[in-house]
Design a protein around this motif. Structure first.
Motif, PDB file in Angstrom:
ATOM      1  N   ARG A  29      10.999   6.785   8.730  1.00 33.63           N
ATOM      2  CA  ARG A  29       9.808   6.363   9.474  1.00 33.63           C
ATOM      3  C   ARG A  29       8.653   6.677   8.534  1.00 33.63           C
ATOM      4  NH1 ARG A  29       8.878   4.267  14.407  1.00 33.63           N
ATOM      5  NH2 ARG A  29       6.758   4.556  15.114  1.00 33.63           N
ATOM      6  N   VAL A  30       7.814   5.680   8.273  1.00 36.11           N
ATOM      7  CA  VAL A  30       6.692   5.851   7.359  1.00 36.11           C
ATOM      8  C   VAL A  30       5.405   5.410   8.050  1.00 36.11           C
ATOM      9  CG1 VAL A  30       8.089   5.590   5.273  1.00 36.11           C
ATOM     10  CG2 VAL A  30       7.037   3.568   6.300  1.00 36.11           C
ATOM     11  N   LYS A  31       4.288   6.000   7.584  1.00 36.43           N
ATOM     12  CA  LYS A  31       2.980   5.673   8.150  1.00 36.43           C
ATOM     13  C   LYS A  31       2.051   5.280   7.014  1.00 36.43           C
ATOM     14  CE  LYS A  31      -0.461   7.469  11.342  1.00 36.43           C
ATOM     15  NZ  LYS A  31      -0.800   8.611  12.200  1.00 36.43           N
ATOM     16  N   GLY A  32       1.399   4.115   7.160  1.00 34.40           N
ATOM     17  CA  GLY A  32       0.498   3.610   6.140  1.00 34.40           C
ATOM     18  C   GLY A  32      -0.909   4.144   6.298  1.00 34.40           C
ATOM     19  N   SER A  33      -1.744   3.874   5.308  1.00 33.99           N
ATOM     20  CA  SER A  33      -3.137   4.328   5.346  1.00 33.99           C
ATOM     21  C   SER A  33      -3.916   3.641   6.473  1.00 33.99           C
ATOM     22  CB  SER A  33      -3.815   4.064   3.996  1.00 33.99           C
ATOM     23  OG  SER A  33      -3.720   2.697   3.668  1.00 33.99           O
ATOM     24  N   ASP A  34      -3.387   2.524   6.982  1.00 37.85           N
ATOM     25  CA  ASP A  34      -4.021   1.827   8.107  1.00 37.85           C
ATOM     26  C   ASP A  34      -3.497   2.335   9.458  1.00 37.85           C
ATOM     27  OD1 ASP A  34      -1.457   0.859   8.036  1.00 37.85           O
ATOM     28  OD2 ASP A  34      -2.015  -1.255   7.956  1.00 37.85           O
ATOM     29  N   ASP A  35      -2.753   3.456   9.430  1.00 36.62           N
ATOM     30  CA  ASP A  35      -2.164   4.094  10.615  1.00 36.62           C
ATOM     31  C   ASP A  35      -1.043   3.291  11.259  1.00 36.62           C
ATOM     32  OD1 ASP A  35      -3.578   6.448  10.450  1.00 36.62           O
ATOM     33  OD2 ASP A  35      -5.190   5.756  11.759  1.00 36.62           O
ATOM     34  N   ARG A  36      -0.581   2.209  10.605  1.00 40.33           N
ATOM     35  CA  ARG A  36       0.583   1.473  11.112  1.00 40.33           C
ATOM     36  C   ARG A  36       1.843   2.220  10.706  1.00 40.33           C
ATOM     37  NH1 ARG A  36       0.311  -4.562   9.278  1.00 40.33           N
ATOM     38  NH2 ARG A  36       2.318  -4.511  10.317  1.00 40.33           N
ATOM     39  N   GLU A  37       2.794   2.280  11.622  1.00 43.26           N
ATOM     40  CA  GLU A  37       4.073   2.924  11.335  1.00 43.26           C
ATOM     41  C   GLU A  37       5.166   1.881  11.329  1.00 43.26           C
ATOM     42  OE1 GLU A  37       5.049   6.719  13.027  1.00 43.26           O
ATOM     43  OE2 GLU A  37       3.034   6.910  13.822  1.00 43.26           O
ATOM     44  N   GLY A  48       0.835  -1.197   0.000  1.00 45.38           N
ATOM     45  CA  GLY A  48       0.000   0.000   0.000  1.00 45.38           C
ATOM     46  C   GLY A  48       0.864   1.238   0.000  1.00 45.38           C
ATOM     47  N   LEU A  49       0.220   2.378   0.121  1.00 39.65           N
ATOM     48  CA  LEU A  49       0.941   3.646   0.146  1.00 39.65           C
ATOM     49  C   LEU A  49       1.309   4.019   1.576  1.00 39.65           C
ATOM     50  CD1 LEU A  49      -1.030   5.843  -2.392  1.00 39.65           C
ATOM     51  CD2 LEU A  49       1.156   4.694  -2.713  1.00 39.65           C
ATOM     52  N   TYR A  50       2.456   4.662   1.686  1.00 39.59           N
ATOM     53  CA  TYR A  50       2.947   5.150   2.967  1.00 39.59           C
ATOM     54  C   TYR A  50       3.383   6.593   2.800  1.00 39.59           C
ATOM     55  CZ  TYR A  50       3.126   0.351   4.640  1.00 39.59           C
ATOM     56  OH  TYR A  50       2.792  -0.921   5.023  1.00 39.59           O
ATOM     57  N   ALA A  51       3.263   7.362   3.858  1.00 39.26           N
ATOM     58  CA  ALA A  51       3.765   8.728   3.873  1.00 39.26           C
ATOM     59  C   ALA A  51       5.027   8.753   4.723  1.00 39.26           C
ATOM     60  CB  ALA A  51       2.733   9.686   4.455  1.00 39.26           C
ATOM     61  N   VAL A  52       6.070   9.397   4.222  1.00 40.63           N
ATOM     62  CA  VAL A  52       7.299   9.553   5.003  1.00 40.63           C
ATOM     63  C   VAL A  52       7.004  10.564   6.105  1.00 40.63           C
ATOM     64  CG1 VAL A  52       9.702  10.314   4.955  1.00 40.63           C
ATOM     65  CG2 VAL A  52       8.767   9.011   3.022  1.00 40.63           C
TER      66      VAL A  52
END
Length: 99
Positions: free
Chosen positions: A48-56, A29-33
């Motif tokens: 450190r990245v955070k996914g659309s499911d709020d998992r880091e 999936g997509l992650y935001a840095v």
């Protein structure tokens, strides 16, 4: 041992996805840095990245790629290794299990 420092190729806010061959397919999936982290001893930048499911998660640069081509950092592009040591280990383990 002297540490090698490489330039981060992604910036905070960039959207990234997992590179081809990443073992944990549940993490696709997509992650935001969200943060640039210090490089590993071998010089690989980490994020450190955070996914659309709020998992880091903390992930190395070789394990991610740009999503949508929105690279905002200005550092030189470095050649990616065609080998991911983590994926290679898991592939060997799967082969051994099949025997």
């Amino acid at each position: 041992m002297k540490e090698i420092e490489m330039i981060h190729q992604f910036a905070v806010g960039d959207q990234v996805s997992l590179a081809f061959g990443f073992y944990d397919q549940a993490a696709v999936g997509l992650y935001a840095v969200t943060r640039l982290l210090p490089s590993r001893n071998d010089g690989e930048p980490q994020y450190r990245v955070k996914g659309s499911d709020d998992r880091e998660r903390v992930i190395g640069e070789a394990q991610i790629e740009r999503a949508g081509g929105n690279r905002t950092s200005t550092g030189p592009v470095r050649q990616r290794s065609p080998h991911n040591p983590i994926t290679e280990i898991f592939n060997r383990l799967r082969l051994e299990e099949k025997r």
